[in-house]
Design a protein around this motif. Structure first.
Motif, short mmCIF file in Angstrom:
data_model
loop_
_atom_site.label_atom_id
_atom_site.label_comp_id
_atom_site.label_asym_id
_atom_site.label_seq_id
_atom_site.Cartn_x
_atom_site.Cartn_y
_atom_site.Cartn_z
N ALA A 178 7.25 -11.84 -13.30
CA ALA A 178 7.28 -12.75 -12.15
C ALA A 178 7.51 -11.98 -10.85
CB ALA A 178 8.36 -13.81 -12.34
N LEU A 179 8.44 -11.02 -10.87
CA LEU A 179 8.70 -10.20 -9.68
C LEU A 179 7.47 -9.40 -9.28
CD1 LEU A 179 12.30 -8.96 -10.55
CD2 LEU A 179 11.68 -10.29 -8.53
N PHE A 180 6.83 -8.79 -10.28
CA PHE A 180 5.63 -7.99 -10.02
C PHE A 180 4.53 -8.87 -9.43
CE2 PHE A 180 1.51 -6.27 -11.40
CZ PHE A 180 1.58 -5.00 -10.85
N ALA A 181 4.31 -10.03 -10.04
CA ALA A 181 3.24 -10.92 -9.59
C ALA A 181 3.52 -11.44 -8.18
CB ALA A 181 3.09 -12.09 -10.56
N PHE A 182 4.79 -11.74 -7.91
CA PHE A 182 5.14 -12.25 -6.59
C PHE A 182 4.78 -11.26 -5.49
CE2 PHE A 182 8.17 -12.29 -3.07
CZ PHE A 182 7.97 -13.57 -2.57
N PHE A 183 5.22 -10.00 -5.65
CA PHE A 183 4.95 -9.02 -4.60
C PHE A 183 3.47 -8.64 -4.55
CE2 PHE A 183 9.56 -8.52 -4.69
CZ PHE A 183 9.82 -8.47 -3.32
N LEU A 184 2.79 -8.74 -5.68
CA LEU A 184 1.35 -8.50 -5.69
C LEU A 184 0.63 -9.56 -4.85
CD1 LEU A 184 -0.64 -6.49 -7.04
CD2 LEU A 184 -1.00 -8.22 -8.81
N CYS A 185 1.15 -10.77 -4.86
CA CYS A 185 0.54 -11.87 -4.11
C CYS A 185 0.85 -11.81 -2.62
CB CYS A 185 1.00 -13.21 -4.68
SG CYS A 185 0.37 -13.59 -6.32
N GLN A 186 1.70 -10.88 -2.20
CA GLN A 186 2.04 -10.77 -0.77
C GLN A 186 1.13 -9.79 -0.05
OE1 GLN A 186 4.23 -13.12 0.08
NE2 GLN A 186 4.23 -13.46 -2.14
N GLY A 187 0.06 -9.35 -0.71
CA GLY A 187 -0.83 -8.36 -0.10
C GLY A 187 -1.38 -8.80 1.25
N GLY A 188 -1.75 -10.08 1.35
CA GLY A 188 -2.30 -10.59 2.60
C GLY A 188 -1.29 -10.49 3.74
N LEU A 189 -0.03 -10.80 3.44
CA LEU A 189 1.02 -10.71 4.45
C LEU A 189 1.23 -9.26 4.90
CD1 LEU A 189 4.35 -12.60 4.58
CD2 LEU A 189 4.42 -10.12 4.70
N PHE A 190 1.22 -8.33 3.92
CA PHE A 190 1.42 -6.92 4.26
C PHE A 190 0.28 -6.40 5.14
CE2 PHE A 190 3.70 -6.68 -0.06
CZ PHE A 190 4.89 -7.09 0.51
N ARG A 191 -0.94 -6.85 4.83
CA ARG A 191 -2.08 -6.40 5.63
C ARG A 191 -2.04 -6.98 7.05
NH1 ARG A 191 -4.62 -7.11 0.59
NH2 ARG A 191 -5.23 -9.24 1.12
N ARG A 192 -1.61 -8.22 7.15
CA ARG A 192 -1.62 -8.90 8.46
C ARG A 192 -0.50 -8.40 9.37
NH1 ARG A 192 -1.58 -15.48 9.53
NH2 ARG A 192 -1.64 -15.36 11.81
N TYR A 193 0.68 -8.20 8.78
CA TYR A 193 1.85 -7.88 9.61
C TYR A 193 2.32 -6.43 9.46
CZ TYR A 193 2.14 -12.91 10.33
OH TYR A 193 1.86 -14.21 10.67
N GLY A 194 1.61 -5.63 8.68
CA GLY A 194 2.00 -4.22 8.53
C GLY A 194 1.91 -3.49 9.86
N THR A 195 2.87 -2.59 10.10
CA THR A 195 2.89 -1.85 11.37
C THR A 195 2.01 -0.62 11.34
OG1 THR A 195 4.80 -0.54 10.65
CG2 THR A 195 5.25 -2.63 11.79
N GLY A 196 1.56 -0.21 10.12
CA GLY A 196 0.72 0.98 10.03
C GLY A 196 1.48 2.28 10.11
N GLU A 197 2.83 2.21 10.07
CA GLU A 197 3.64 3.41 10.19
C GLU A 197 3.52 4.33 9.00
OE1 GLU A 197 7.60 2.17 10.85
OE2 GLU A 197 7.21 1.21 12.78
N ASP A 198 3.10 3.76 7.84
CA ASP A 198 3.05 4.57 6.62
C ASP A 198 1.64 5.00 6.28
OD1 ASP A 198 2.15 2.05 6.05
OD2 ASP A 198 3.05 1.98 4.05
#
Length: 200
Positions: A178-198
């Motif tokens: 469940a933890l793995f699936a949850f963070f996997l489903c946050q990909g859209g959020l990471f792409r939209r709000y990622g700062t690009g620092e990494d």
């Protein structure tokens, strides 16, 4: 103590090894009953008694090697000692089964308290792993808070309505998946709000 990097495989072994060992030992001893000091203990209680010191030792080794522990790791090991100890002392498996519920309620409650103050406490824990804009952190924190509270409810339903064996499978594989699936489903959020620092 200064933070130090260690081999990722060793770090994973120290973090996940005790859980895997608990699962294997339970499958091996689940149908056995042990008489110790005139009192009968089923396999689950005996495995819990072994899991507590193994988890403490693994956490201590992780701290000695890396020089740091997250607040989540500290709270988790404390609750394992307290509720695992109560289960063994009172010969009652319910205390150990309630432990995940309390862990998720505590973390969900802390994150929720931060949200009420207009802050993302999740950011303090995970900022180095996932650089996000402030809006992204607030959205992710709300989602994680709801998710943790949902896991707490799920654990209560499983241990109260299903067999011990079903709960062990749920705890070992269900919660992890469940933890793995949850963070996997946050990909859209990471792409939209990622700062690009990494990106480098």
């Amino acid at each position: 103590m200064a933070k130090r990097d260690i081999n990722p495989m060793l770090k994973s072994a120290l973090e996940l090894g005790p859980i895997v060992a608990f699962f294997v030992a339970y499958l091996w001893l689940k149908d056995r009953v042990f008489t110790i000091g005139g009192t009968e203990y089923d396999g689950f209680i005996v495995v819990t008694a072994g899991f507590v010191p193994v988890m403490v030792a693994a956490t201590a080794a992780l701290w000695a090697l890396t020089g740091t522990l997250s607040r989540m790791q500290v709270v988790t090991v404390v609750l394992i000692v307290v509720f695992g100890g109560l289960s063994v002392w009172l010969n009652d498996d319910r205390f150990f089964k309630m432990k995940p519920t309390l862990i998720y309620l505590i973390f969900g409650g802390v994150l929720g308290f931060g949200l009420l103050r207009g802050q993302s406490y999740l950011r303090y824990v995970m900022e180095g792993l996932m650089p996000l804009e402030e809006t992204g952190w607030m959205i992710l924190t709300r989602r994680v808070t709801i998710f943790f509270l949902g896991l707490a409810l799920a654990n209560e339903v499983v241990w109260r309505t299903m067999s011990t064996e079903a709960w062990v499978y749920f705890k070992t594989f269900g919660l992890t998946a469940a933890l793995f699936a949850f963070f996997l489903c946050q990909g859209g959020l990471f792409r939209r709000y990622g700062t690009g620092e990494d990106e480098a």
